[in-house]
Each structure stands twice: as structure tokens, then as C-alpha cells.
Design a protein around this motif. Structure first.
Motif, PDB file in Angstrom:
ATOM      1  N   UNK A  41       0.798  -1.221   0.000  1.00  0.00           N
ATOM      2  CA  UNK A  41       0.000   0.000   0.000  1.00  0.00           C
ATOM      3  C   UNK A  41       0.831   1.272   0.000  1.00  0.00           C
ATOM      4  N   UNK A  42       2.115   1.162   0.331  1.00  0.00           N
ATOM      5  CA  UNK A  42       2.928   2.368   0.484  1.00  0.00           C
ATOM      6  C   UNK A  42       3.546   2.785  -0.850  1.00  0.00           C
ATOM      7  N   UNK A  43       4.751   3.268  -0.860  1.00  0.00           N
ATOM      8  CA  UNK A  43       5.349   3.873  -2.051  1.00  0.00           C
ATOM      9  C   UNK A  43       5.479   2.927  -3.249  1.00  0.00           C
ATOM     10  N   UNK A  44       5.737   1.674  -3.000  1.00  0.00           N
ATOM     11  CA  UNK A  44       5.912   0.691  -4.082  1.00  0.00           C
ATOM     12  C   UNK A  44       4.642  -0.137  -4.118  1.00  0.00           C
ATOM     13  N   UNK A  45       3.615   0.347  -4.816  1.00  0.00           N
ATOM     14  CA  UNK A  45       2.265  -0.209  -4.728  1.00  0.00           C
ATOM     15  C   UNK A  45       2.045  -1.353  -5.710  1.00  0.00           C
ATOM     16  N   UNK A  46       1.281  -2.343  -5.230  1.00  0.00           N
ATOM     17  CA  UNK A  46       0.926  -3.490  -6.051  1.00  0.00           C
ATOM     18  C   UNK A  46       1.235  -4.790  -5.329  1.00  0.00           C
ATOM     19  N   UNK A  47       1.064  -5.884  -6.032  1.00  0.00           N
ATOM     20  CA  UNK A  47       1.301  -7.208  -5.453  1.00  0.00           C
ATOM     21  C   UNK A  47       2.764  -7.578  -5.578  1.00  0.00           C
ATOM     22  N   UNK A  48       3.322  -8.070  -4.469  1.00  0.00           N
ATOM     23  CA  UNK A  48       4.714  -8.511  -4.418  1.00  0.00           C
ATOM     24  C   UNK A  48       4.827  -9.556  -3.320  1.00  0.00           C
ATOM     25  N   UNK A  49       6.024 -10.012  -3.074  1.00  0.00           N
ATOM     26  CA  UNK A  49       6.280 -10.907  -1.957  1.00  0.00           C
ATOM     27  C   UNK A  49       6.683 -10.066  -0.753  1.00  0.00           C
ATOM     28  N   UNK A  50       6.512 -10.594   0.463  1.00  0.00           N
ATOM     29  CA  UNK A  50       6.905  -9.832   1.654  1.00  0.00           C
ATOM     30  C   UNK A  50       8.416  -9.650   1.750  1.00  0.00           C
ATOM     31  N   UNK A  51       8.822  -8.618   2.477  1.00  0.00           N
ATOM     32  CA  UNK A  51      10.240  -8.347   2.681  1.00  0.00           C
ATOM     33  C   UNK A  51      10.445  -6.926   3.143  1.00  0.00           C
ATOM     34  N   UNK A  52      11.707  -6.565   3.344  1.00  0.00           N
ATOM     35  CA  UNK A  52      12.011  -5.218   3.799  1.00  0.00           C
ATOM     36  C   UNK A  52      13.479  -5.020   4.068  1.00  0.00           C
ATOM     37  N   UNK A  53      13.796  -3.989   4.814  1.00  0.00           N
ATOM     38  CA  UNK A  53      15.190  -3.586   5.035  1.00  0.00           C
ATOM     39  C   UNK A  53      15.902  -4.440   6.075  1.00  0.00           C
ATOM     40  N   UNK A  54      17.203  -4.569   5.875  1.00  0.00           N
ATOM     41  CA  UNK A  54      18.097  -5.220   6.825  1.00  0.00           C
ATOM     42  C   UNK A  54      18.533  -4.162   7.822  1.00  0.00           C
ATOM     43  N   UNK A  55      18.365  -4.459   9.111  1.00  0.00           N
ATOM     44  CA  UNK A  55      18.760  -3.509  10.144  1.00  0.00           C
ATOM     45  C   UNK A  55      20.216  -3.727  10.535  1.00  0.00           C
ATOM     46  N   UNK A  56      20.832  -2.703  11.112  1.00  0.00           N
ATOM     47  CA  UNK A  56      22.235  -2.776  11.546  1.00  0.00           C
ATOM     48  C   UNK A  56      22.417  -3.950  12.511  1.00  0.00           C
ATOM     49  N   UNK A  57      23.472  -4.722  12.321  1.00  0.00           N
ATOM     50  CA  UNK A  57      23.796  -5.843  13.193  1.00  0.00           C
ATOM     51  C   UNK A  57      23.017  -7.111  12.913  1.00  0.00           C
ATOM     52  N   UNK A  58      22.179  -7.107  11.896  1.00  0.00           N
ATOM     53  CA  UNK A  58      21.327  -8.246  11.569  1.00  0.00           C
ATOM     54  C   UNK A  58      21.901  -8.996  10.368  1.00  0.00           C
ATOM     55  N   UNK A  59      21.852 -10.323  10.384  1.00  0.00           N
ATOM     56  CA  UNK A  59      22.258 -11.069   9.187  1.00  0.00           C
ATOM     57  C   UNK A  59      21.162 -10.915   8.134  1.00  0.00           C
ATOM     58  N   UNK A  60      21.487 -11.219   6.893  1.00  0.00           N
ATOM     59  CA  UNK A  60      20.501 -11.100   5.825  1.00  0.00           C
ATOM     60  C   UNK A  60      19.335 -12.069   6.044  1.00  0.00           C
ATOM     61  N   UNK A  61      19.637 -13.293   6.462  1.00  0.00           N
ATOM     62  CA  UNK A  61      18.587 -14.289   6.731  1.00  0.00           C
ATOM     63  C   UNK A  61      17.728 -13.853   7.916  1.00  0.00           C
ATOM     64  N   UNK A  62      18.370 -13.401   8.994  1.00  0.00           N
ATOM     65  CA  UNK A  62      17.606 -12.932  10.165  1.00  0.00           C
ATOM     66  C   UNK A  62      16.645 -11.809   9.768  1.00  0.00           C
TER      67      UNK A  62
END
Length: 143
Positions: free
Chosen positions: A25-46
Motif C-alpha cells: 500500500x505504500x510507495x511501491x504499490x501493487x502485489x509482491x512478496x513480503x520483505x524489507x530492510x536489513x537492520x544494523x547488526x542483523x544477518x541477511x537471513x535474520x
């Protein structure tokens, strides 16, 4: 020096031909798969596991990296999206402020109102011979 922004996207399969999609619903609108940003100190998988939990209510595991998407967001900043797949999950789906989530037949995704360039990302998710979606200018190339 180039600055980088790391993000992720996860294709969750149910083993019956359906995938979990999110109507963003936000800036990149439409159907996609879930996901988001990697936070500092976090592994990519985490980060991928956390984002899926926050956005869908599901706890995923056994993620497999199937490729990346990358593009410039500023003259000195690169945006990198790690693309994962899994069919291992627990819990019940629930929508979030990021958008409604639901199961959808994989075969219907090409006709759905997806986010920009989703069809090219799907090629990376599904084609083991392709591992990167790279943007130069306004066009993306699947490599």
C-alpha cells in the motif's frame, strides 16, 4: 565511497502451487512478496525472517537465496535486494500496515496487478539459470 541499502524479499510456497503475496500500500504499490530492510547488526537471513513475521504473521525457515536485484538510488548509493524462497513456514497469515496478505496461485501472478518490474524479479525467483536483476538507467536486465 558508495553507500549501500540492503533489503530482502521472500517467496513463500505452500507446496500446492500457491505463493504468499502482499498487496503493498505504500510507495511501491501493487502485489509482491513480503520483505524489507536489513537492520544494523542483523544477518541477511535474520532480516528476511523478521520482515516476513512482521508483515505476514508467518515464521519461515530454510530460506534459499535464489538471486539479487540491484540498482542505484542516488549517484553514490546502491540498493540491493536479496531474493529468497522457502516452503517451510508455521503460523496463520495476517495482514499488516504494509498491506493485505493472501495465498495466490503462482500461475495467476503474471495477470495480477504487481509492483513495477515484478515479472523480471519472478524470472530470478523461478529460473535457476538467472541470478541477478541489474538496472542501468531505467531498464533492468536479468543476468
Amino acid at each position: 565511497m558508495e553507500r549501500t541499502v540492503f533489503t530482502n524479499m521472500v517467496m513463500i510456497e505452500d507446496g500446492k502451487g500457491d505463493v504468499l503475496v502482499q498487496h503493498r500500500l505504500k510507495s511501491w504499490k501493487g502485489i509482491a512478496f513480503p520483505g524489507g530492510k536489513v537492520e544494523a547488526g542483523e544477518s541477511f537471513i535474520e532480516a528476511a525472517v523478521r520482515e516476513v513475521k512482521e508483515e505476514t504473521g508467518l515464521r519461515v525457515s530454510n530460506l534459499s537465496l535464489c538471486g539479487i536485484k540491484q540498482f542505484q538510488i542516488e549517484s553514490n548509493a546502491r540498493y540491493i535486494v536479496f531474493l529468497y524462497r522457502t516452503c517451510t513456514y508455521e503460523g496463520e497469515i495476517q495482514s499488516s500496515e504494509e498491506g493485505e496478505v493472501k495465498w495466490m496461485p503462482l500461475t495467476e501472478l503474471k495477470e495480477a496487478e504487481t509492483v513495477e518490474d515484478f515479472e523480471q524479479m519472478l524470472e530470478v525467483f523461478l529460473n535457476g539459470d538467472k541470478s541477478e536483476l541489474y538496472y542501468t538507467g531505467n531498464s533492468g536486465t536479468v543476468l
